[in-house]
Design a protein around this motif. Structure first.
Motif, PDB file in Angstrom:
ATOM      1  N   SER A  61       0.832  -1.203   0.000  1.00  0.00           N
ATOM      2  CA  SER A  61       0.000   0.000   0.000  1.00  0.00           C
ATOM      3  C   SER A  61       0.867   1.254   0.000  1.00  0.00           C
ATOM      4  O   SER A  61       0.596   2.207  -0.741  1.00  0.00           O
ATOM      5  N   HIS A  62       1.914   1.241   0.799  1.00  0.00           N
ATOM      6  CA  HIS A  62       2.834   2.382   0.848  1.00  0.00           C
ATOM      7  C   HIS A  62       3.515   2.579  -0.512  1.00  0.00           C
ATOM      8  O   HIS A  62       3.642   3.720  -0.983  1.00  0.00           O
ATOM      9  N   LEU A  63       3.938   1.493  -1.146  1.00  0.00           N
ATOM     10  CA  LEU A  63       4.581   1.591  -2.460  1.00  0.00           C
ATOM     11  C   LEU A  63       3.597   2.101  -3.510  1.00  0.00           C
ATOM     12  O   LEU A  63       3.948   2.950  -4.327  1.00  0.00           O
ATOM     13  N   SER A  64       2.366   1.615  -3.464  1.00  0.00           N
ATOM     14  CA  SER A  64       1.342   2.080  -4.409  1.00  0.00           C
ATOM     15  C   SER A  64       1.062   3.562  -4.234  1.00  0.00           C
ATOM     16  O   SER A  64       0.919   4.297  -5.217  1.00  0.00           O
ATOM     17  N   ASN A  65       0.987   4.006  -2.981  1.00  0.00           N
ATOM     18  CA  ASN A  65       0.781   5.433  -2.716  1.00  0.00           C
ATOM     19  C   ASN A  65       1.951   6.261  -3.224  1.00  0.00           C
ATOM     20  O   ASN A  65       1.759   7.347  -3.762  1.00  0.00           O
ATOM     21  N   SER A  66       3.148   5.736  -3.052  1.00  0.00           N
ATOM     22  CA  SER A  66       4.339   6.427  -3.543  1.00  0.00           C
ATOM     23  C   SER A  66       4.272   6.602  -5.055  1.00  0.00           C
ATOM     24  O   SER A  66       4.543   7.682  -5.580  1.00  0.00           O
TER      25      SER A  66
END
Length: 79
Positions: A61-66
């Motif tokens: 999720s953090h990578l997708s948001n990035s």
């Protein structure tokens, strides 16, 4: 060499250089390294499978948001 450099090594970026691509590559390398550690902990019985899944899902999720925040386009470049 600092402990963080040992635990989270970085490879050189060789793609098309833009600041966004470089930042996303750094985030992707960190994601990959952390997933590797989580998988190792789970495989060796130091972490429950559900906990490993939740941690990897949070990292994803953090990578997708990035990716979204950096405006990285997923469509192939036009010729």
């Amino acid at each position: 060499m600092q402990a963080t450099e040992f635990l989270f090594p970085r490879s050189r970026y060789r793609g098309q250089f833009t600041p966004k691509n470089l930042m996303f590559n750094a985030n992707l390398q960190e994601f990959s390294q952390r997933v590797s550690y989580i998988c190792s902990l789970e495989t060796n019985g130091k972490m429950e499978p559900d906990e490993a899944y939740q941690k990897i899902a949070a990292l994803w999720s953090h990578l997708s948001n990035s990716k979204a925040n950096l405006g990285i386009d997923t469509s192939p470049p036009e010729e």
